[in-house]
Motif scaffolding. Sequence first.
Motif, PDB file in Angstrom:
ATOM      1  N   LYS A 233       0.831  -1.202   0.000  1.00 18.87           N
ATOM      2  CA  LYS A 233       0.000   0.000   0.000  1.00 18.87           C
ATOM      3  C   LYS A 233       0.869   1.257   0.000  1.00 18.87           C
ATOM      4  CE  LYS A 233      -4.277  -1.651   2.169  1.00 18.87           C
ATOM      5  NZ  LYS A 233      -5.158  -1.510   3.357  1.00 18.87           N
ATOM      6  N   ALA A 234       1.985   1.209   0.711  1.00 24.98           N
ATOM      7  CA  ALA A 234       2.878   2.371   0.762  1.00 24.98           C
ATOM      8  C   ALA A 234       3.675   2.536  -0.522  1.00 24.98           C
ATOM      9  CB  ALA A 234       3.832   2.239   1.949  1.00 24.98           C
ATOM     10  N   ALA A 235       3.949   1.426  -1.227  1.00 21.76           N
ATOM     11  CA  ALA A 235       4.897   1.455  -2.336  1.00 21.76           C
ATOM     12  C   ALA A 235       4.267   1.583  -3.708  1.00 21.76           C
ATOM     13  CB  ALA A 235       5.749   0.183  -2.299  1.00 21.76           C
ATOM     14  N   HIS A 236       3.073   1.023  -3.909  1.00 19.86           N
ATOM     15  CA  HIS A 236       2.537   0.881  -5.265  1.00 19.86           C
ATOM     16  C   HIS A 236       2.357   2.229  -5.955  1.00 19.86           C
ATOM     17  CE1 HIS A 236       0.506  -0.843  -8.628  1.00 19.86           C
ATOM     18  NE2 HIS A 236      -0.653  -0.286  -8.357  1.00 19.86           N
ATOM     19  N   ARG A 237       2.946   2.309  -7.147  1.00 19.88           N
ATOM     20  CA  ARG A 237       2.907   3.499  -7.999  1.00 19.88           C
ATOM     21  C   ARG A 237       3.595   4.708  -7.378  1.00 19.88           C
ATOM     22  NH1 ARG A 237      -3.226   3.176 -10.582  1.00 19.88           N
ATOM     23  NH2 ARG A 237      -2.853   1.286 -11.818  1.00 19.88           N
ATOM     24  N   ARG A 238       4.236   4.500  -6.247  1.00 18.84           N
ATOM     25  CA  ARG A 238       5.028   5.565  -5.631  1.00 18.84           C
ATOM     26  C   ARG A 238       6.515   5.238  -5.723  1.00 18.84           C
ATOM     27  NH1 ARG A 238       4.632   7.700   0.654  1.00 18.84           N
ATOM     28  NH2 ARG A 238       5.921   9.574   0.363  1.00 18.84           N
ATOM     29  N   TYR A 239       6.848   4.002  -5.372  1.00 20.08           N
ATOM     30  CA  TYR A 239       8.240   3.560  -5.452  1.00 20.08           C
ATOM     31  C   TYR A 239       8.440   2.500  -6.533  1.00 20.08           C
ATOM     32  CZ  TYR A 239       8.508   5.996  -1.004  1.00 20.08           C
ATOM     33  OH  TYR A 239       8.448   6.951  -0.025  1.00 20.08           O
ATOM     34  N   TRP A 240       7.448   1.677  -6.768  1.00 17.50           N
ATOM     35  CA  TRP A 240       7.480   0.691  -7.859  1.00 17.50           C
ATOM     36  C   TRP A 240       6.048   0.278  -8.200  1.00 17.50           C
ATOM     37  CZ3 TRP A 240       9.281  -0.842  -2.924  1.00 17.50           C
ATOM     38  CH2 TRP A 240       8.542  -1.823  -2.274  1.00 17.50           C
ATOM     39  N   ASN A 241       5.879  -0.307  -9.363  1.00 18.81           N
ATOM     40  CA  ASN A 241       4.592  -0.869  -9.765  1.00 18.81           C
ATOM     41  C   ASN A 241       4.513  -2.294  -9.256  1.00 18.81           C
ATOM     42  OD1 ASN A 241       3.756   1.448 -11.302  1.00 18.81           O
ATOM     43  ND2 ASN A 241       5.133   0.791 -12.941  1.00 18.81           N
ATOM     44  N   ALA A 242       3.592  -2.532  -8.343  1.00 23.32           N
ATOM     45  CA  ALA A 242       3.517  -3.823  -7.668  1.00 23.32           C
ATOM     46  C   ALA A 242       2.406  -4.686  -8.250  1.00 23.32           C
ATOM     47  CB  ALA A 242       3.275  -3.622  -6.177  1.00 23.32           C
ATOM     48  N   THR A 243       2.682  -5.984  -8.330  1.00 15.38           N
ATOM     49  CA  THR A 243       1.672  -7.001  -8.596  1.00 15.38           C
ATOM     50  C   THR A 243       1.889  -8.119  -7.591  1.00 15.38           C
ATOM     51  OG1 THR A 243       1.584  -6.520 -10.971  1.00 15.38           O
ATOM     52  CG2 THR A 243       0.756  -8.664 -10.267  1.00 15.38           C
ATOM     53  N   LEU A 244       0.831  -8.585  -6.967  1.00 21.53           N
ATOM     54  CA  LEU A 244       0.934  -9.703  -6.031  1.00 21.53           C
ATOM     55  C   LEU A 244       0.434 -10.968  -6.719  1.00 21.53           C
ATOM     56  CD1 LEU A 244       1.414 -10.866  -3.143  1.00 21.53           C
ATOM     57  CD2 LEU A 244      -1.010 -10.396  -2.712  1.00 21.53           C
ATOM     58  N   CYS A 245       1.229 -12.020  -6.642  1.00 20.05           N
ATOM     59  CA  CYS A 245       0.831 -13.338  -7.144  1.00 20.05           C
ATOM     60  C   CYS A 245       0.701 -14.278  -5.956  1.00 20.05           C
ATOM     61  CB  CYS A 245       1.863 -13.867  -8.129  1.00 20.05           C
ATOM     62  SG  CYS A 245       1.519 -15.542  -8.699  1.00 20.05           S
ATOM     63  N   THR A 246      -0.470 -14.880  -5.784  1.00 20.52           N
ATOM     64  CA  THR A 246      -0.663 -15.883  -4.742  1.00 20.52           C
ATOM     65  C   THR A 246      -0.806 -17.251  -5.394  1.00 20.52           C
ATOM     66  OG1 THR A 246      -3.084 -15.658  -4.688  1.00 20.52           O
ATOM     67  CG2 THR A 246      -1.805 -14.186  -3.266  1.00 20.52           C
ATOM     68  N   LEU A 247      -0.277 -18.260  -4.735  1.00 20.55           N
ATOM     69  CA  LEU A 247      -0.302 -19.614  -5.265  1.00 20.55           C
ATOM     70  C   LEU A 247      -1.477 -20.415  -4.726  1.00 20.55           C
ATOM     71  CD1 LEU A 247       3.529 -20.364  -5.083  1.00 20.55           C
ATOM     72  CD2 LEU A 247       2.212 -19.299  -6.916  1.00 20.55           C
ATOM     73  N   SER A 248      -2.369 -19.749  -4.024  1.00 22.95           N
ATOM     74  CA  SER A 248      -3.631 -20.341  -3.579  1.00 22.95           C
ATOM     75  C   SER A 248      -4.580 -19.187  -3.293  1.00 22.95           C
ATOM     76  CB  SER A 248      -3.424 -21.196  -2.324  1.00 22.95           C
ATOM     77  OG  SER A 248      -2.957 -20.389  -1.242  1.00 22.95           O
ATOM     78  N   GLY A 249      -5.836 -19.424  -3.216  1.00 20.81           N
ATOM     79  CA  GLY A 249      -6.849 -18.382  -2.967  1.00 20.81           C
ATOM     80  C   GLY A 249      -8.047 -19.050  -2.331  1.00 20.81           C
ATOM     81  N   ASP A 250      -9.010 -18.301  -1.923  1.00 18.35           N
ATOM     82  CA  ASP A 250      -9.148 -16.857  -1.886  1.00 18.35           C
ATOM     83  C   ASP A 250      -8.816 -16.359  -0.473  1.00 18.35           C
ATOM     84  OD1 ASP A 250     -10.203 -16.597  -4.580  1.00 18.35           O
ATOM     85  OD2 ASP A 250     -12.006 -17.574  -3.782  1.00 18.35           O
ATOM     86  N   TRP A 251      -8.257 -15.148  -0.413  1.00 18.07           N
ATOM     87  CA  TRP A 251      -7.817 -14.628   0.872  1.00 18.07           C
ATOM     88  C   TRP A 251      -8.305 -13.195   1.049  1.00 18.07           C
ATOM     89  CZ3 TRP A 251      -5.962 -18.453   3.639  1.00 18.07           C
ATOM     90  CH2 TRP A 251      -5.311 -19.511   2.998  1.00 18.07           C
TER      91      TRP A 251
END
Length: 369
Positions: free
Chosen positions: A25-43
């Motif tokens: 939340k602090a970093a996205h589009r401010r310090y880097w473009n973030a994408t989260l990949c989860t190997l299971s769901g839903d959370w």
Amino acid sequence: MIDVLHVMTRMASGGTENQMVGMLKAAHRRYWNATLCTLSGDWPLADELKMAGIPVVTIPGRTRLDLRRAYRFRQLADHTDVVHSSLSGANAFARLTTLGADRPAIVVSERGVDPHRGETRRLADRLLRPRTDAYIGNSTDVAEFIRTSHRIEAADPRVFEVGNGIDPGIFFPAPVKPNSGPIRLITASRLVASKRLDFAIEILRRLTRSRDAELFVVGDGPERRHLEDLANGLPVRFIGHVSERPELADMLRGADVFLMTSETEGLPNAILEALSCGIPVVASDAPGVRNAAGTGVTLVDGDEEVWCRGILDAARRGRSSEPLGNNRVSSFDQVARRHLEVFQWALQRRQGEAIRRRKLGNSTFTEVL
């Protein structure tokens, strides 16, 4: 601005997962473009990131060796600058699925000291070492564990220490009021064997022989039924999982002493959060826990009687109207900026390898890692 693909096996509400949410939340589009990949769901925590505008991709697999999952992940990785994985399972998956000369920079995070890690897993970590551009440990003890477990020499510059973050807008002290009731102990963790909450209950059993005290257990997990049976007849209240951080902070501010009986940790968020709320802590003198020590922390190594003395001393000192601790707790913005430094370092290292490979030529330099 660089693109970073973050990899987690799951996004259950735990210390590592909550740290990931705060940092992204602090970093996205401010310090880097973030994408989260989860190997299971839903959370639910993954949904929280989606609501904050952070892309989340779920790639579940039918088995650990599901080749379709590996193929989908590699497609994601091919369009990113840095892959950042956290915890052992995701760390192995990310490195095994990003083979070849054109892989992105790989940064792996360890979040705890794991003395019980099997030799097979340790061997895998060592074999995957050439595919790792940087390592992040969240405390001095974890950084040392990385070097020992992964067999990284002291002169190797790839190991970095980046502490945990706290939201000071949520975790802050309340005005101190005298407590005329029982000593209110609180603990917060996943209810698993390594947290030794059965021992916490035995400590309370000994304490209540001479003092009026009660224990609030925040969290859930596979040990809950066993712990409830063990606590039968004692003043123990099982709160269950608390998803809202402000609600947890209110519970901490209502306690007299925070109790942590874990056999090992990384840099426990729960202790940092309690200290930020001005609550004294009594905790195991164990790897990882020591790194959170400071004003307001009593480290204990002994039987129930020794723990009881530590709790009574902490209760006599009382809560503080100012944050406790060692003043090394960072904001999530600071944690994000420190991660950015590591990501950029790893990316430069990876780009340097690519330049060397081109100079040597494919006929004399073949990279399979």
